[in-house]
Write a protein that holds these residues in place. Structure first.
Motif, PDB file in Angstrom:
ATOM      1  N   GLU A  11       1.484  -0.548   2.608  1.00  0.00           N
ATOM      2  CA  GLU A  11      -0.012  -0.188   2.305  1.00  0.00           C
ATOM      3  C   GLU A  11      -0.084  -0.345   0.702  1.00  0.00           C
ATOM      4  N   GLY A  12      -0.814  -1.245   0.325  1.00  0.00           N
ATOM      5  CA  GLY A  12      -0.834  -1.503  -1.210  1.00  0.00           C
ATOM      6  C   GLY A  12      -2.109  -0.760  -1.868  1.00  0.00           C
ATOM      7  N   LYS A  13      -1.870  -0.219  -2.978  1.00  0.00           N
ATOM      8  CA  LYS A  13      -2.911   0.514  -3.753  1.00  0.00           C
ATOM      9  C   LYS A  13      -3.415  -0.939  -4.758  1.00  0.00           C
ATOM     10  N   LEU A  14      -4.506  -1.389  -4.455  1.00  0.00           N
ATOM     11  CA  LEU A  14      -4.939  -2.668  -5.141  1.00  0.00           C
ATOM     12  C   LEU A  14      -5.686  -2.362  -6.778  1.00  0.00           C
ATOM     13  N   ILE A  36      -0.809  -4.928  -7.470  1.00  0.00           N
ATOM     14  CA  ILE A  36      -0.233  -3.671  -6.361  1.00  0.00           C
ATOM     15  C   ILE A  36       0.427  -2.767  -7.042  1.00  0.00           C
ATOM     16  N   PHE A  77      -4.340  -8.454   5.340  1.00  0.00           N
ATOM     17  CA  PHE A  77      -4.612  -6.998   4.850  1.00  0.00           C
ATOM     18  C   PHE A  77      -4.607  -6.033   5.801  1.00  0.00           C
ATOM     19  N   ARG A  80      -7.139  -0.317   5.299  1.00  0.00           N
ATOM     20  CA  ARG A  80      -7.196   0.289   3.980  1.00  0.00           C
ATOM     21  C   ARG A  80      -7.405  -0.606   2.906  1.00  0.00           C
ATOM     22  N   GLU A  81      -6.677  -1.633   2.827  1.00  0.00           N
ATOM     23  CA  GLU A  81      -6.718  -2.729   1.787  1.00  0.00           C
ATOM     24  C   GLU A  81      -7.870  -3.503   2.197  1.00  0.00           C
ATOM     25  N   GLN A  84     -10.567  -1.246   0.306  1.00  0.00           N
ATOM     26  CA  GLN A  84     -10.648  -1.403  -1.099  1.00  0.00           C
ATOM     27  C   GLN A  84     -11.189  -2.468  -1.704  1.00  0.00           C
TER      28      GLN A  84
END
Length: 101
Positions: A11-14, A36, A77, A80-81, A84
């Motif tokens: 799960e990436g925080k972009l 990321i 994706f 959640r991505e 974002q």
């Protein structure tokens, strides 16, 4: 992101770094670049991830496609991505009207 078949899931925080908008026939393509934040090493087979958002002629978002090195890839994706990315697209739309361009 995850590879088809749910392998290499993360799960990436972009952190968005830019975008480019191109009209292709009736479609409006928004190419989105990002880093990321919470991933030090990308999974095998993923080198330079980015996204393509496709809008129809009415300005409705139709699809968000994962890209690697500028082309479609085997990754998708997570929800959640996508949230974002959708939020980022909304901020672009406020500055530069995507709809109706």
């Amino acid at each position: 992101m995850f590879k088809y078949g749910f392998t290499n899931y993360f799960e990436g925080k972009l952190n968005f770094t830019g975008y480019e908008i191109n009209q292709v026939g009736p479609w409006l393509n928004v190419y989105i670049s990002f880093d990321i934040e919470n991933l030090e090493i990308l999974p095998e087979g993923l080198n330079d991830p980015s996204a393509l958002a496709v809008y129809d002629k009415d300005g409705e978002l139709q699809e968000i496609i994962a890209h690697d090195e500028g082309v479609d890839c085997e990754y998708k994706f997570t929800d959640r991505e996508k949230e974002q990315i959708t939020s980022y697209l909304e901020s672009i739309n406020e500055k530069q009207l995507i709809k109706g361009e």
